[in-house]
Design a protein around this motif. Structure first.
Motif, PDB file in Angstrom:
ATOM      1  N   CYS A  88       0.872  -1.172   0.000  1.00  0.00           N
ATOM      2  CA  CYS A  88       0.000   0.000   0.000  1.00  0.00           C
ATOM      3  C   CYS A  88       0.910   1.223   0.000  1.00  0.00           C
ATOM      4  CB  CYS A  88      -0.904   0.016   1.235  1.00  0.00           C
ATOM      5  SG  CYS A  88      -1.893   1.533   1.323  1.00  0.00           S
ATOM      6  N   THR A  89       0.948   1.933  -1.132  1.00  0.00           N
ATOM      7  CA  THR A  89       1.836   3.101  -1.215  1.00  0.00           C
ATOM      8  C   THR A  89       1.287   4.282  -0.431  1.00  0.00           C
ATOM      9  OG1 THR A  89       0.824   3.759  -3.312  1.00  0.00           O
ATOM     10  CG2 THR A  89       2.809   2.420  -3.427  1.00  0.00           C
ATOM     11  N   PHE A  90      -0.033   4.361  -0.284  1.00  0.00           N
ATOM     12  CA  PHE A  90      -0.629   5.481   0.452  1.00  0.00           C
ATOM     13  C   PHE A  90      -0.230   5.441   1.928  1.00  0.00           C
ATOM     14  CE2 PHE A  90      -3.995   7.556   2.859  1.00  0.00           C
ATOM     15  CZ  PHE A  90      -4.030   8.802   2.241  1.00  0.00           C
ATOM     16  N   ASP A  91      -0.378   4.274   2.545  1.00  0.00           N
ATOM     17  CA  ASP A  91      -0.045   4.119   3.969  1.00  0.00           C
ATOM     18  C   ASP A  91       1.411   3.717   4.194  1.00  0.00           C
ATOM     19  OD1 ASP A  91      -2.608   4.734   5.064  1.00  0.00           O
ATOM     20  OD2 ASP A  91      -3.295   2.747   4.445  1.00  0.00           O
ATOM     21  N   ARG A  92       2.133   3.450   3.093  1.00  0.00           N
ATOM     22  CA  ARG A  92       3.536   2.995   3.154  1.00  0.00           C
ATOM     23  C   ARG A  92       3.663   1.727   3.995  1.00  0.00           C
ATOM     24  NH1 ARG A  92       6.928   7.534   5.270  1.00  0.00           N
ATOM     25  NH2 ARG A  92       8.328   5.800   5.619  1.00  0.00           N
ATOM     26  N   LEU A  93       2.807   0.730   3.676  1.00  0.00           N
ATOM     27  CA  LEU A  93       2.828  -0.541   4.387  1.00  0.00           C
ATOM     28  C   LEU A  93       2.966  -1.701   3.412  1.00  0.00           C
ATOM     29  CD1 LEU A  93      -0.064   0.026   6.951  1.00  0.00           C
ATOM     30  CD2 LEU A  93       2.395   0.052   7.421  1.00  0.00           C
ATOM     31  N   ALA A  94       3.608  -2.761   3.892  1.00  0.00           N
ATOM     32  CA  ALA A  94       3.739  -4.001   3.126  1.00  0.00           C
ATOM     33  C   ALA A  94       3.128  -5.123   3.955  1.00  0.00           C
ATOM     34  CB  ALA A  94       5.200  -4.293   2.828  1.00  0.00           C
ATOM     35  N   TYR A  95       2.092  -5.737   3.401  1.00  0.00           N
ATOM     36  CA  TYR A  95       1.411  -6.845   4.065  1.00  0.00           C
ATOM     37  C   TYR A  95       1.978  -8.161   3.555  1.00  0.00           C
ATOM     38  CZ  TYR A  95      -2.012  -3.323   5.399  1.00  0.00           C
ATOM     39  OH  TYR A  95      -2.623  -2.219   5.929  1.00  0.00           O
ATOM     40  N   PRO A  96       2.278  -9.098   4.438  1.00  0.00           N
ATOM     41  CA  PRO A  96       2.863 -10.365   3.991  1.00  0.00           C
ATOM     42  C   PRO A  96       1.843 -11.282   3.321  1.00  0.00           C
ATOM     43  CG  PRO A  96       2.468 -10.442   6.353  1.00  0.00           C
ATOM     44  CD  PRO A  96       2.129  -9.042   5.902  1.00  0.00           C
ATOM     45  N   VAL A  97       2.364 -12.137   2.458  1.00  0.00           N
ATOM     46  CA  VAL A  97       1.579 -13.226   1.869  1.00  0.00           C
ATOM     47  C   VAL A  97       2.252 -14.505   2.348  1.00  0.00           C
ATOM     48  CG1 VAL A  97       0.824 -14.342  -0.253  1.00  0.00           C
ATOM     49  CG2 VAL A  97       0.954 -11.835  -0.130  1.00  0.00           C
TER      50      VAL A  97
ATOM     51  N   VAL B 162      -2.114 -11.721   4.364  1.00  0.00           N
ATOM     52  CA  VAL B 162      -2.351 -11.419   5.779  1.00  0.00           C
ATOM     53  C   VAL B 162      -2.552  -9.909   5.878  1.00  0.00           C
ATOM     54  CG1 VAL B 162      -1.453 -11.616   8.119  1.00  0.00           C
ATOM     55  CG2 VAL B 162      -0.875 -13.369   6.416  1.00  0.00           C
ATOM     56  N   LEU B 163      -3.804  -9.493   5.798  1.00  0.00           N
ATOM     57  CA  LEU B 163      -4.124  -8.071   5.761  1.00  0.00           C
ATOM     58  C   LEU B 163      -4.469  -7.538   7.153  1.00  0.00           C
ATOM     59  CD1 LEU B 163      -6.170  -7.982   2.455  1.00  0.00           C
ATOM     60  CD2 LEU B 163      -3.767  -7.410   2.831  1.00  0.00           C
ATOM     61  N   LEU B 164      -3.537  -7.694   8.050  1.00  0.00           N
ATOM     62  CA  LEU B 164      -3.673  -7.202   9.418  1.00  0.00           C
ATOM     63  C   LEU B 164      -2.626  -6.120   9.659  1.00  0.00           C
ATOM     64  CD1 LEU B 164      -3.938 -10.662  11.203  1.00  0.00           C
ATOM     65  CD2 LEU B 164      -5.823  -9.102  10.655  1.00  0.00           C
ATOM     66  N   ALA B 165      -3.059  -4.998  10.191  1.00  0.00           N
ATOM     67  CA  ALA B 165      -2.131  -3.886  10.426  1.00  0.00           C
ATOM     68  C   ALA B 165      -0.968  -4.301  11.326  1.00  0.00           C
ATOM     69  CB  ALA B 165      -2.881  -2.702  11.020  1.00  0.00           C
ATOM     70  N   ASP B 166      -1.234  -5.170  12.287  1.00  0.00           N
ATOM     71  CA  ASP B 166      -0.174  -5.619  13.195  1.00  0.00           C
ATOM     72  C   ASP B 166       0.886  -6.465  12.490  1.00  0.00           C
ATOM     73  OD1 ASP B 166      -1.522  -4.341  15.203  1.00  0.00           O
ATOM     74  OD2 ASP B 166      -2.303  -6.163  16.125  1.00  0.00           O
ATOM     75  N   GLU B 167       0.539  -7.062  11.372  1.00  0.00           N
ATOM     76  CA  GLU B 167       1.463  -7.915  10.625  1.00  0.00           C
ATOM     77  C   GLU B 167       2.222  -7.153   9.535  1.00  0.00           C
ATOM     78  OE1 GLU B 167       2.184 -11.219  11.059  1.00  0.00           O
ATOM     79  OE2 GLU B 167       0.959 -11.192  12.861  1.00  0.00           O
ATOM     80  N   ALA B 168       1.752  -5.964   9.197  1.00  0.00           N
ATOM     81  CA  ALA B 168       2.376  -5.181   8.125  1.00  0.00           C
ATOM     82  C   ALA B 168       3.670  -4.544   8.618  1.00  0.00           C
ATOM     83  CB  ALA B 168       1.423  -4.103   7.649  1.00  0.00           C
ATOM     84  N   ARG B 169       4.579  -4.348   7.654  1.00  0.00           N
ATOM     85  CA  ARG B 169       5.800  -3.614   7.986  1.00  0.00           C
ATOM     86  C   ARG B 169       5.769  -2.282   7.247  1.00  0.00           C
ATOM     87  NH1 ARG B 169       9.784  -3.046   4.365  1.00  0.00           N
ATOM     88  NH2 ARG B 169       9.589  -4.271   2.474  1.00  0.00           N
ATOM     89  N   GLU B 170       6.385  -1.289   7.841  1.00  0.00           N
ATOM     90  CA  GLU B 170       6.414   0.034   7.227  1.00  0.00           C
ATOM     91  C   GLU B 170       7.465   0.068   6.129  1.00  0.00           C
ATOM     92  OE1 GLU B 170       6.759   4.699   8.568  1.00  0.00           O
ATOM     93  OE2 GLU B 170       6.403   3.148  10.068  1.00  0.00           O
ATOM     94  N   LEU B 171       7.092   0.643   4.990  1.00  0.00           N
ATOM     95  CA  LEU B 171       8.024   0.793   3.884  1.00  0.00           C
ATOM     96  C   LEU B 171       8.941   1.992   4.124  1.00  0.00           C
ATOM     97  CD1 LEU B 171       5.594   0.419   0.843  1.00  0.00           C
ATOM     98  CD2 LEU B 171       7.144  -1.317   1.736  1.00  0.00           C
ATOM     99  N   THR B 172      10.166   1.889   3.661  1.00  0.00           N
ATOM    100  CA  THR B 172      11.047   3.049   3.689  1.00  0.00           C
ATOM    101  C   THR B 172      10.567   4.021   2.614  1.00  0.00           C
ATOM    102  OG1 THR B 172      12.570   2.157   2.040  1.00  0.00           O
ATOM    103  CG2 THR B 172      13.007   1.600   4.377  1.00  0.00           C
ATOM    104  N   LEU B 173      11.037   5.255   2.673  1.00  0.00           N
ATOM    105  CA  LEU B 173      10.671   6.231   1.653  1.00  0.00           C
ATOM    106  C   LEU B 173      11.095   5.758   0.268  1.00  0.00           C
ATOM    107  CD1 LEU B 173      11.524   9.580   3.458  1.00  0.00           C
ATOM    108  CD2 LEU B 173       9.273   8.670   2.913  1.00  0.00           C
TER     109      LEU B 173
END
Length: 65
Positions: free
Chosen positions: A31-40, A46-57
Motif C-alpha cells: 500500500c503506497t498510500f499508507d507505506r505498508l507491506a502486508y505479507p503473503v 495477511v491483511l492485518l495492520a499488526d502484521e504489516a511492515r512500514e516501507l522506507t521512503l
C-alpha cells in the motif's frame, strides 16, 4: 503455487481501502498510500495492520510508479 494475480485486483488495504500492489518476489502486498507491506504466507494475504511492515521512503517511491 503463487498468489493469483487476479485476486490482487479485488483486495484492498484494510486501513485506507486503496488498491494494493503485489510484489511476487518478496511475497508482499504493498500500500503506497499508507507505506505498508502486508505479507503473503502460504499464498494467503495477511491483511492485518499488526502484521504489516512500514516501507522506507525509497521503497514507497519505487512502488508509486
Amino acid at each position: 503455487m503463487a498468489l493469483k494475480v487476479a485476486l490482487t485486483e479485488i483486495l484492498a488495504c484494510p486501513l485506507c481501502k486503496g488498491k494494493l500492489k503485489y510484489d511476487q518476489a518478496s511475497q508482499q502486498l504493498i500500500c503506497t498510500f499508507d507505506r505498508l507491506a502486508y505479507p503473503v504466507r502460504d499464498n494467503i494475504p495477511v491483511l492485518l495492520a499488526d502484521e504489516a511492515r512500514e516501507l522506507t521512503l525509497e521503497e514507497a517511491e519505487k512502488w508509486r510508479s
